[in-house]
Design an enzyme around this catalytic site. Structure first.
Site, PDB file in Angstrom:
ATOM      1  N   HIS A  81       0.856  -1.189   0.000  1.00  0.00           N
ATOM      2  CA  HIS A  81       0.000   0.000   0.000  1.00  0.00           C
ATOM      3  C   HIS A  81       0.890   1.236   0.000  1.00  0.00           C
ATOM      4  CE1 HIS A  81      -2.900   3.018   0.891  1.00  0.00           C
ATOM      5  NE2 HIS A  81      -2.476   3.223   2.114  1.00  0.00           N
ATOM      6  N   HIS A 133       1.059   5.809  -0.715  1.00  0.00           N
ATOM      7  CA  HIS A 133       0.512   7.118  -1.077  1.00  0.00           C
ATOM      8  C   HIS A 133       1.476   7.764  -2.074  1.00  0.00           C
ATOM      9  CE1 HIS A 133      -2.490   7.892   2.390  1.00  0.00           C
ATOM     10  NE2 HIS A 133      -2.188   6.623   2.402  1.00  0.00           N
ATOM     11  N   ASP A 144       2.372  -4.515 -20.579  1.00  0.00           N
ATOM     12  CA  ASP A 144       3.316  -5.526 -20.105  1.00  0.00           C
ATOM     13  C   ASP A 144       2.954  -6.030 -18.709  1.00  0.00           C
ATOM     14  OD1 ASP A 144       5.117  -5.679 -22.247  1.00  0.00           O
ATOM     15  OD2 ASP A 144       6.338  -4.010 -21.514  1.00  0.00           O
ATOM     16  N   HIS A 147      -7.575   8.056  -2.056  1.00  0.00           N
ATOM     17  CA  HIS A 147      -6.690   7.531  -1.043  1.00  0.00           C
ATOM     18  C   HIS A 147      -5.295   7.190  -1.603  1.00  0.00           C
ATOM     19  CE1 HIS A 147      -6.389   4.691   2.689  1.00  0.00           C
ATOM     20  NE2 HIS A 147      -5.228   5.147   2.344  1.00  0.00           N
ATOM     21  N   TYR A 161       9.457 -13.636 -22.135  1.00  0.00           N
ATOM     22  CA  TYR A 161      10.294 -12.587 -21.543  1.00  0.00           C
ATOM     23  C   TYR A 161      10.938 -13.137 -20.282  1.00  0.00           C
ATOM     24  CZ  TYR A 161      11.607  -8.200 -19.295  1.00  0.00           C
ATOM     25  OH  TYR A 161      12.303  -7.187 -18.681  1.00  0.00           O
TER      26      TYR A 161
END
Lengths: 238, 238, 238, 238
Positions: D100, D102, D125, D176, D235
């Site tokens: 998580h 910001h 991608d 958020h 890849y």
């Protein structure tokens, strides 16, 4: 120098050039790669696919022939963009090094599908004309041989628009990223850095003009390009 | 101090000032340069052309006379912008150091062909008025003596618009980049950093205003400039 | 602890907090400063004016009384913004540390003369309401006692708009820069970093919305602010 | 390996992944966190709340059960976002790590309340479709169980819009910030970096297009996603 020694030197140069990509802020994670060709000995050296820059060594570099077939037994897989480089090395016989990036400013222009206009002398010092943006590949081209056709659409862009790949040493592949080249692996990285810088300058220029901008006068372009390039250049050391 | 010792000290100062350019984020690759003059001994010291910052030493600095003729036999070539500095050192007799950059924010304003308006006290602390942008050189001026005429068009800008080069210690050369100056090589680099910062602030200010912005009130400009400059200044140490 | 020891500790804290300014990217050259007050012993400690961050030591910090009179004989000059801090320390009795910056994003909003709207929870985590922008000072206010009146116009902004300086620990001074505060010198620097980050987020948000944006719902603001502040906070360690 | 040893290894991995957040420029101050789950032994390991990255060690990591109850006596408090992760680990059974942030670019899109369109192959991608932005939580949802309901609104977004959380390994929570995930703690951080990069590219793309942009053709999305993912991927190393 023996062929083995030449390849060893190429691996060192290609590794050093790849390590410049994060130093110059041109890559995120493992994206981007640099390759170098030696047409006399029939060898391309390129970054391996998906390997982190932090731990990369010259020994990790992948050696292929001019068609992109891996030559060493214990090799890592080459960058998936190798077939693009194979086309460019074949069709642009003067170039020795190629850099591919997903650098932020270059990608923004590629995703906007726009050529970068010549807005100033920083651009003119390095590119004799706009940095072209290719067309999109068709669905057929993508499905058939995506990376090879990426090389072909770059070549098509330069041929159809009569652009000299020496005077304009880089391109935006539409919706994708940048390819740049030069007479060494390191030089192609430096051109990649130039593209990134010029792209940011151009976006900010348009932002400040708040309207479609005009390119600089032709005599500026001539002066700045030719004071750095060609037989009358007087920038840099002899 | 002997003339030789004075030149040796100048080389150290000019090298140190040049090395601040990458530290301050003002240059890409080998672009940009700093020069210092000593009019009494008739000497200009300037960065060599196209040399990488990573390996630059004081000994690499180039020594010329006040017309820009190289004085030392084993010298590298001077920066190609030297003829511009020669004009500025001659026409602006109070300045000792000059910095030239292609820094991103400054170039964006130069490419937009716009003066940077006084939008705040950060600007007013350092420039008593807008940062002017020159006109373009004509084709004749470019072909005849490009770098020298770049200096002349800067001087023309300050003369015609009655701008004092001490109160406004820098300029945007249209479509090209920044020149800044001061009473030492290092001070001219600091002004270059101020221009870069003020240019970014001004672009963002306009973005946030979404319309042509108004400059700050005149009394702000007076206060901020004169609390840092002139006989009543009270910023910094005595 | 003796008063001397307390001052010595304050100098260490204020120096460390000032050194965070360049680390956080909040200052250019010597701009910006941090101060701390101890009201019991009647002392303010603040950065000296115009001293480079690279060589700054705790001993360089300037000690004054609560009116801003320098207390130590061999002192450097205090930051020219000291009279602003004197007003804020007097009028906002709960605050211990104050930071002043000309950080780029904060200045852009200050130069645009705009409050920073509450566009998201990053803002709400730290400010219970918009970050206010003061009015301009009048010519008389600037000429009479510029820095002191800067403090007064900040206080006026909070009084007139009934903003609690604890819930909204910072302000944009119109056309100038940011002031932020907290219960220590270091905390005021962290709030300065928050302002810078929130300002950049808000500019980009508006850019992406392409129209005047709406603030987040009130219940978001309540939740995010109070989960970090006040008696029911549950963020961080006990 | 004993359960104790497995937890010790998890703590090391989770700490290392958290330390990548500042290295990748994804966090300011103490914001952001990474968690990892081991469903067999019924354990989640997560960053403690509000602890500075500079001094963080594996021992500081917090161990909880799959409902988020702290398991070790001397534990620091877990990140306040833990209840969100509990929901995601329960509802998306294939994911092992969650990040998580910001981060600035991601927050700008979240605050604009917009999905990030697929504007190029860098996006394709990594994400098979746009990066979705959730709806706002209602006042009731915020007051009742804010962090848990944040997890639920993420799950609702993926269910209602029939998005596969493996093919689209991240989300913007409206107003958020970002949540991203993958088959390890470190992988979830890398996806967080991808989101940040793609968000900046997309904002600049729109800026350069000066109008609502069109996504890339579907065959590009297919090609780029599947050359990196699934059984025909080519890849990276085998």
């Amino acid at each position: 120098m023996s062929k083995e020694e030449m390849i060893r030197e190429m691996k060192k140069r290609v590794c050093a050039a790849n390590l410049k990509l994060p130093e110059y802020g041109l890559v995120t994670l493992t994206w981007g790669n640099v390759a170098e060709v030696n047409r006399e000995i029939g060898v391309i050296v390129i970054k391996p696919s998906g390997v982190p820059y932090e731990t990369m060594t010259p020994e990790d570099m992948v050696v292929t022939d001019l068609e992109g077939n891996v030559l060493e037994k214990e090799s890592l897989r080459p960058s998936s963009d190798l077939p693009t480089d194979v086309v460019l090395f074949r069709e642009f016989p003067e170039i020795i090094g190629i850099t591919h990036t997903h650098s932020v400013q270059g990608v923004a222009w590629a995703q906007a599908g726009r050529d970068v206009p010549v807005y100033g002398t920083t651009h003119a010092d390095n590119f004799y004309g706009c940095i072209p943006c290719t067309r999109d590949l068709t669905q057929e081209e993508v499905e058939e041989a995506y990376e090879e056709n990426t090389g072909k659409v770059i070549v098509e862009t330069f041929r159809d628009r009569k652009i000299d790949p020496i005077a304009v040493p880089g391109v935006l592949v539409r919706n994708h990223g940048t390819f740049s080249w030069g007479n060494s692996a390191m030089k192609s990285v430096e051109v990649g850095k130039v593209i990134e810088t010029v792209c940011e300058m151009a976006e900010r220029t348009e932002n400040l003009r708040r309207q479609a901008g005009e390119p600089i006068p032709q005599h500026y372009l001539d002066k700045h390009y030719y004071r750095k390039h060609g037989k009358n250049a007087y920038y840099g050391q002899k």
